[in-house]
Design a protein around this motif. Structure first.
Motif, mmCIF file in Angstrom:
data_model
loop_
_atom_site.group_PDB
_atom_site.id
_atom_site.type_symbol
_atom_site.label_atom_id
_atom_site.label_comp_id
_atom_site.label_asym_id
_atom_site.label_seq_id
_atom_site.Cartn_x
_atom_site.Cartn_y
_atom_site.Cartn_z
ATOM 1 N N ASN A 88 0.984 -1.195 -0.127
ATOM 2 C CA ASN A 88 -0.032 -0.099 0.086
ATOM 3 C C ASN A 88 0.944 1.296 0.025
ATOM 4 O OD1 ASN A 88 -2.616 -1.257 0.081
ATOM 5 N ND2 ASN A 88 -2.680 -1.473 2.099
ATOM 6 N N MET A 89 2.045 1.122 0.455
ATOM 7 C CA MET A 89 2.907 2.230 0.692
ATOM 8 C C MET A 89 4.177 2.218 -0.442
ATOM 9 S SD MET A 89 1.040 3.858 2.909
ATOM 10 C CE MET A 89 2.132 5.359 2.936
ATOM 11 N N ALA A 90 3.940 1.593 -1.450
ATOM 12 C CA ALA A 90 5.255 1.254 -2.364
ATOM 13 C C ALA A 90 5.804 2.742 -2.590
ATOM 14 C CB ALA A 90 4.513 0.591 -3.408
ATOM 15 N N GLU A 91 5.154 3.707 -3.299
ATOM 16 C CA GLU A 91 5.324 4.642 -3.786
ATOM 17 C C GLU A 91 6.216 5.414 -2.713
ATOM 18 O OE1 GLU A 91 2.348 3.759 -3.985
ATOM 19 O OE2 GLU A 91 1.368 4.606 -5.733
ATOM 20 N N SER A 92 5.639 5.889 -1.499
ATOM 21 C CA SER A 92 6.143 6.621 -0.588
ATOM 22 C C SER A 92 7.558 6.011 0.042
ATOM 23 C CB SER A 92 5.555 7.141 0.657
ATOM 24 O OG SER A 92 4.900 5.966 1.070
ATOM 25 N N CYS A 93 7.441 4.536 0.120
ATOM 26 C CA CYS A 93 8.723 3.915 0.838
ATOM 27 C C CYS A 93 10.002 3.929 -0.303
ATOM 28 C CB CYS A 93 8.400 2.516 1.095
ATOM 29 S SG CYS A 93 7.239 2.319 2.646
ATOM 30 N N VAL A 129 8.678 -4.232 -7.858
ATOM 31 C CA VAL A 129 7.891 -3.219 -8.271
ATOM 32 C C VAL A 129 8.385 -1.957 -9.328
ATOM 33 C CG1 VAL A 129 6.303 -1.377 -7.105
ATOM 34 C CG2 VAL A 129 6.857 -3.455 -5.709
ATOM 35 N N THR A 130 7.902 -1.666 -10.241
ATOM 36 C CA THR A 130 8.375 -0.816 -11.115
ATOM 37 C C THR A 130 7.483 0.224 -11.248
ATOM 38 O OG1 THR A 130 7.337 -2.044 -12.982
ATOM 39 C CG2 THR A 130 9.336 -2.675 -12.629
ATOM 40 N N PHE A 131 7.826 1.329 -11.568
ATOM 41 C CA PHE A 131 7.086 2.518 -11.836
ATOM 42 C C PHE A 131 6.975 3.078 -12.989
ATOM 43 C CE2 PHE A 131 8.840 2.087 -7.572
ATOM 44 C CZ PHE A 131 7.731 1.888 -6.693
ATOM 45 N N ASP A 132 5.804 3.391 -13.520
ATOM 46 C CA ASP A 132 5.588 3.987 -14.961
ATOM 47 C C ASP A 132 5.968 5.437 -14.962
ATOM 48 O OD1 ASP A 132 4.606 1.439 -15.805
ATOM 49 O OD2 ASP A 132 2.707 2.255 -16.106
ATOM 50 N N GLU A 133 6.095 6.134 -14.014
ATOM 51 C CA GLU A 133 6.658 7.634 -14.018
ATOM 52 C C GLU A 133 7.431 7.700 -12.803
ATOM 53 O OE1 GLU A 133 3.142 10.267 -13.946
ATOM 54 O OE2 GLU A 133 2.258 9.196 -15.330
ATOM 55 N N THR A 134 8.462 8.702 -13.056
ATOM 56 C CA THR A 134 9.377 9.270 -11.852
ATOM 57 C C THR A 134 9.600 10.402 -12.140
ATOM 58 O OG1 THR A 134 11.523 8.677 -13.047
ATOM 59 C CG2 THR A 134 10.314 6.749 -11.768
ATOM 60 N N VAL A 139 7.896 8.703 -7.425
ATOM 61 C CA VAL A 139 7.634 7.688 -8.125
ATOM 62 C C VAL A 139 5.995 7.542 -8.231
ATOM 63 C CG1 VAL A 139 9.826 6.338 -7.963
ATOM 64 C CG2 VAL A 139 7.782 6.033 -6.288
ATOM 65 N N HIS A 140 5.384 7.041 -9.404
ATOM 66 C CA HIS A 140 4.180 6.920 -9.337
ATOM 67 C C HIS A 140 3.825 5.778 -10.252
ATOM 68 C CE1 HIS A 140 4.213 11.152 -8.103
ATOM 69 N NE2 HIS A 140 4.868 11.356 -9.015
ATOM 70 N N GLN A 141 2.748 5.422 -10.099
ATOM 71 C CA GLN A 141 2.110 4.421 -10.702
ATOM 72 C C GLN A 141 2.804 2.975 -10.792
ATOM 73 O OE1 GLN A 141 0.777 5.282 -14.995
ATOM 74 N NE2 GLN A 141 0.024 7.248 -14.501
ATOM 75 N N PRO A 142 2.794 2.248 -9.697
ATOM 76 C CA PRO A 142 3.409 0.944 -9.549
ATOM 77 C C PRO A 142 2.783 0.054 -10.327
ATOM 78 C CG PRO A 142 2.060 1.527 -7.485
ATOM 79 C CD PRO A 142 1.983 2.668 -8.300
ATOM 80 N N PRO A 194 -10.366 5.613 -5.101
ATOM 81 C CA PRO A 194 -8.811 5.326 -5.619
ATOM 82 C C PRO A 194 -8.248 6.342 -6.034
ATOM 83 C CG PRO A 194 -10.654 3.899 -6.548
ATOM 84 C CD PRO A 194 -11.630 5.161 -5.891
ATOM 85 N N PHE A 195 -6.739 6.203 -5.760
ATOM 86 C CA PHE A 195 -5.801 7.136 -6.025
ATOM 87 C C PHE A 195 -4.993 6.699 -6.798
ATOM 88 C CE2 PHE A 195 -4.881 4.779 -2.008
ATOM 89 C CZ PHE A 195 -3.364 4.406 -2.407
ATOM 90 N N ARG A 196 -4.761 5.695 -7.617
ATOM 91 C CA ARG A 196 -3.792 5.368 -8.611
ATOM 92 C C ARG A 196 -4.407 5.313 -10.141
ATOM 93 N NH1 ARG A 196 -1.186 0.550 -4.786
ATOM 94 N NH2 ARG A 196 0.316 2.165 -3.643
ATOM 95 N N GLU A 197 -4.699 4.046 -10.458
ATOM 96 C CA GLU A 197 -5.214 4.123 -11.897
ATOM 97 C C GLU A 197 -6.480 5.027 -12.337
ATOM 98 O OE1 GLU A 197 -4.511 1.378 -10.079
ATOM 99 O OE2 GLU A 197 -3.310 0.238 -11.059
ATOM 100 N N GLU A 198 -6.246 5.789 -13.539
ATOM 101 C CA GLU A 198 -7.332 6.703 -13.743
ATOM 102 C C GLU A 198 -8.625 5.774 -14.136
ATOM 103 O OE1 GLU A 198 -6.319 9.200 -17.113
ATOM 104 O OE2 GLU A 198 -4.665 10.206 -15.912
ATOM 105 N N CYS A 199 -8.520 4.670 -14.674
ATOM 106 C CA CYS A 199 -9.797 3.745 -14.962
ATOM 107 C C CYS A 199 -10.595 3.363 -13.679
ATOM 108 C CB CYS A 199 -9.403 2.391 -15.693
ATOM 109 S SG CYS A 199 -8.244 1.365 -14.711
ATOM 110 N N LEU A 200 -9.913 3.527 -12.457
ATOM 111 C CA LEU A 200 -10.557 3.328 -11.244
ATOM 112 C C LEU A 200 -11.220 4.592 -10.559
ATOM 113 C CD1 LEU A 200 -8.207 0.512 -9.868
ATOM 114 C CD2 LEU A 200 -10.538 0.239 -10.452
ATOM 115 N N SER A 201 -11.217 5.680 -11.336
ATOM 116 C CA SER A 201 -11.596 6.769 -10.865
ATOM 117 C C SER A 201 -13.260 6.720 -10.112
ATOM 118 C CB SER A 201 -11.673 7.992 -11.646
ATOM 119 O OG SER A 201 -12.685 9.249 -11.228
ATOM 120 N N GLY A 202 -12.996 7.182 -8.663
ATOM 121 C CA GLY A 202 -14.495 6.890 -8.015
ATOM 122 C C GLY A 202 -15.446 7.853 -8.264
#
Length: 329
Positions: A88-93, A129-134, A139-142, A194-202
């Motif tokens: 859950n904390m991949a980006e911040s860690c 874990v790879t990230f699509d944007e840095t 880092v973003h989009q794990p 949700p706060f990651r993938e755009e296709c999961l916008s709430g």
């Protein structure tokens, strides 16, 4: 072998931002693959082994492997009941390790995580874990990929510790709640955000949510992991396994192994097995804050719940923490 130990404090870290990096992964690209990372194999030395590294409000064992002019490789290992989880904390860690231990590098360290115990107590379950944007120290989009212990050894050129380490300091024991899994209708939950993938916008309107219930969507989509498969079949299997486990008196901590055996027996797909593990893992299960209804929100599981809503799922499984003095609902 010299090991440098750090306490994970952020206050003394220089905040200077490095210049823009032409080889950084720009927004909108597809990011790295497992094969890309394995091509970085080279002898490295373990320069950090911090058994209580803290970042993102959590703690984990951090091993950092470095070599001159080589990209660093970071391995984070965490007990299952440490929260928030590394997943859950991949980006911040990953960003904290980059900023604190290798700020001079143009790209973040290769990030590998392991949650203890293994998913089914059979073999180490490391995940790359790879990230699509840095961008500098962000880092973003794990994306998660299976990586074996042998592949890690090839990547760093030597052994990697696979446990939490003797320096792990468990938190002070707190009063133990009773853990139990139970079925719940999605209509009773708060609105996920949700706060990651755009296709999961709430941000979908209420009528779309009801339309999905009337005309449920089966099958999967290629946009992201959460939309990859059939959530109806996942939850049918999850609820059937829960009913059977309750009749047999299976404890919450035994459910992940129990449901795995049940899922294999009924012949679900690998993706469905993986999702079922997340539903019944104490660290990854869907958990609701407060009493969990309508306005109280989520502790964990917003992305999966949104994917279920997108396909018209009506009921799923959540983990409850019931304290001895809690009033009956």
């Amino acid at each position: 072998m010299a090991i440098e130990s750090h306490d994970g404090a952020m206050d003394d870290v220089p905040q200077e931002t490095p210049p823009a990096r032409p080889d950084a992964i720009p927004p909108g690209t597809s990011g790295e693959t497992l094969l890309d990372v394995l091509r970085l194999a080279a002898p490295r030395r373990r320069t950090v082994d911090d058994h209580m590294f803290r970042a993102g409000g959590t703690s984990f064992r951090l091993q950092l492997f470095t070599a001159p002019e080589r990209r660093a490789v970071a391995v984070g290992i965490q007990e299952e009941d440490e929260a928030p989880s590394l997943t859950n904390m991949a980006e911040s860690c990953a960003a904290a390790v980059w900023q604190q231990h290798c700020p001079e590098q143009e790209l973040p360290p290769v990030w590998i995580e392991r949650q203890l115990p293994g998913a089914f107590d059979d073999e180490p379950d490391f995940r790359l874990v790879t990230f699509d944007e840095t961008e500098p120290y962000q880092v973003h989009q794990p994306r998660w990929h299976t990586i074996s212990a042998e592949q890690i050894v090839c990547l760093i050129g030597g052994p990697v510790a696979e446990d939490r380490g003797e320096g792990y300091v468990p938190p002070e024991p707190a009063p133990e709640p009773e853990l139990r899994f139970e079925a719940i209708g999605l209509w009773r939950m708060a609105r996920p955000r949700p706060f990651r993938e755009e296709c999961l916008s709430g941000g979908r309107p209420w009528w779309r949510r009801w339309a999905n219930l009337v005309f449920p969507q089966r099958g999967g989509r290629s946009c992201c992991w959460h939309h990859k498969g059939d959530w109806h079949r996942v939850n049918q299997t999850a609820l059937a396994a829960l009913s059977r486990a309750q009749a047999e008196g299976v404890k919450a901590r035994e459910m992940v192994s129990y449901v795995h055996e049940y899922a294999v027996a009924v012949g679900v797909s690998e993706w469905e097995q993986e999702v079922l593990r997340t539903l019944y893992s104490l660290g990854d299960s869907i958990q609701l804050s407060g009493d969990g209804y309508l306005s109280n929100g989520f502790i964990n599981g917003q992305h999966r719940v949104q994917a279920m809503l997108d396909t018209g799922v009506r009921r799923t499984v959540v983990l409850r923490h019931t304290w001895p003095d809690s009033p009956a609902r």
